[in-house]
Scaffold this active site. Structure first.
Site, PDB file in Angstrom:
ATOM      1  CB  SER A  79       5.311  22.580  36.524  1.00 47.29           C
ATOM      2  OG  SER A  79       5.976  21.920  35.468  1.00 47.29           O
ATOM      3  CE  LYS A  80       0.633  23.554  36.652  1.00 43.16           C
ATOM      4  NZ  LYS A  80       1.497  24.624  36.708  1.00 43.16           N
TER       5      LYS A  80
END
Length: 491
Positions: free
Chosen positions: A254-255
């Site tokens: 994820s980010k």
RNA sequence: GUCUCCUUCGUCUAGUGGUUAGGACACCGGGUUUUCAUCCCGGCAACAGGGGUUCGACUCCCCUAGGAGAUGCCA
């Protein structure tokens, strides 16, 4: 029957590494089998849908150079390929399930569901209140719901006992007791749109999908889908659940792990070929040593049986290494074309580049190639060739073993040698540097270093003499003189 | 909590009963080099643990531990 596979993204965000890898594996599998690769847009979530995401989907795959055989933009015999355009089909099939007794209407409101969940000690899912309503009860609940201006949803009846299993090409047989399946999932929402499960099954059937290659996070809904196929009397396709792509901490990528969307990698200057090559190697391998593959080769060599079971960690450093390799193997003309937008973006050259700038670019290509991991690094690497740059502090030019006075002396001597570049070759001048440094009793590096700072503004740069030629000898001398003056003022 | 799946160097992986457990990235050293890179050479480093089965287990079986995913009117 010939292979038909699909990539079925939901346009609710940017295309990310995980999704793209799923698409790639589907694509490679289709090509290797002489089958078809289909794009289907699953836009059934009206609240999360965005046009930008849809555009990003097309941009991303165009950039990657991956084309589908059937899809919203290219058509095909099994369209439409956008789920919102197949609206009626899902309603029809939900009704069929209702008629055959495989589904029922549920009148529970979001509020009631929330209360129900809150009161549950353990999350056991829907309590099936509406599963076996008497006609009277049903009428009453329906009226209540309608009063609130709401529509009932349709839920699928999961058998209360027994078990459902399916075969996975990678994982083997997966079996689940029916009582452990999410109790009676919604298949048609209040807004009339299907949920993923219904739409997916109906479409895969109608589009004659033969193999479903999707991420492992879908394994738990496998039995549900099989049950749905059974309820319709259809033959389920073959399943193949792909290992997921994780971040360094082992959680879903994820980010917070770094860039995850292809758009970001593109912006940073990764080459599509490098990205595809690297991403294909997470969860798949060819043999014990080969790791460079063109897209064409992957189209031929990809096989399901070399797929891995365990999830893989996305390694940014290895991607960068791949990218560097690909950059070095790119033809100058092609690389130049790709570099220009990054130079413009870094505000180093004009848009379009002037003839003068074009020439400089042509000439620095060989110098710059082995120094680049991403195209985005080009700006800071060659800025000094186009713009006048000064070191933030002139004293960074002073080598550790030298003082300012000695540095000025070395610089002055070096300056004249740089000047001699006008009539002598780089090789000759380099030799002069060697003898001069011996004469001055400094290391060659300590002689070049200060000049480098003067000319490039930094201690790190492409080769100095070549750089001086690229900037022009007079300009180089001007910068060197300026540094000498700055250092003298500190004596 | 429950269910499902997973487990070889830090990371990606090869390996399908007998291997000095191989490769790559990263890391560390060395060489080339005017810096930085590139390039070349070398090094470190793994079968999660415990039981079986077997003449012999990384490979087969069981248990434990750890990890992940799912558990939505999101996909």
């Amino acid at each position: 029957m010939s292979v038909r596979v699909r990539y079925a993204p939901s346009p609710t965000g940017l295309q990310h590494i995980g999704g793209v890898r799923t698409a790639l594996f589907n694509y490679f599998f289709a090509r290797s089998q002489g089958g078809k690769f289909i794009l289907r847009v699953e836009d059934t979530d009206q609240t999360r849908y965005s046009d930008e995401s849809l555009q990003d989907l097309y941009d991303t795959f165009e950039w990657l150079g991956i084309k589908w055989d059937e899809g919203p933009d290219v058509g095909g015999d099994f369209g439409p390929y956008v789920q919102s355009e197949r609206f009626d089909l899902y309603r029809e099939y939900a009704d069929k399930l209702l008629e055959s007794g495989h589904a029922y209407r549920c009148y529970c409101t979001a509020e009631r569901l929330e209360e129900m969940r809150a009161s549950q000690k353990k999350a056991t899912g829907y309590d099936r209140r509406c599963r076996d309503l008497s006609p009277d009860e049903e009428k009453k609940l329906a009226a209540e719901l309608e009063e609130k201006g709401l529509k009932p949803v349709i839920r699928f009846k999961i058998p209360l006992d027994g078990a459902t299993s399916f075969h996975d090409e990678i994982m083997g047989d997966i079996k689940r007791k029916n009582k452990d399946i999410n109790p009676d999932p919604v298949i048609l929402k209040g807004d009339g749109f299907p949920t993923y499960h219904l739409a997916n099954v109906v479409d895969d059937h109608y589009m004659q999908i033969t193999h479903i290659l999707r991420a492992q996070e879908w394994i738990p809904s496998g039995p549900l889908h099989v049950l749905l196929y059974q309820a319709f009397g259809w033959e389920p396709p073959k399943y193949c659940h792909l290992p997921m792509v994780m971040g360094k901490d082992g959680q879903k990528l994820s980010k917070r792990h770094g860039s995850t969307s292809v758009r970001e990698f593109r912006k940073e200057g990764y080459l599509p070929e490098a990205l595809i090559n690297y991403v294909s190697l997470i969860g798949w391998s060819y043999d014990d040593s080969r790791e460079f593959f063109t897209i064409k080769e992957l189209e031929e060599l990809f096989t399901l049986d070399k797929l891995n079971k365990a999830p893989g960690v996305f390694d940014y450093k290895k991607l960068a290494w791949f990218n560097g390799q690909y950059i070095r193997n790119t033809e100058d003309a092609e690389l130049k074309k790709q570099l220009i937008p990054f130079l413009v973006e870094a505000d180093v050259i004009a848009d379009p580049p002037t003839d003068e700038e074009q020439k400089v670019i042509d000439n620095f290509m060989e110098l710059v190639k082995p120094r680049l991991k991403t195209l985005g690094e080009i700006g800071s690497l060659v800025k000094f060739l186009f713009k006048d740059v000064e070191p933030e502090d002139p004293e960074i030019a002073v080598p550790k073993k030298l003082d300012i006075a000695k540095t000025v002396e070395v610089l002055s001597a070096g300056r004249d040698l740089v000047a001699s570049l006008k009539e002598n070759s780089i090789e000759d001048v380099e030799n002069s540097f060697r003898s001069k440094s011996e004469e001055l009793e400094v290391k060659l590096g300590d002689m070049m270093g200060p000049l480098r700072v003067g000319v490039t503004g930094s201690n790190v740069s492409p080769p100095l003499l070549e750089s001086c030629e690229l900037i022009g000898i007079d300009e180089s001398l001007r910068r060197i003189d300026r540094l000498i003056a700055a250092l003298k003022s500190r004596l």
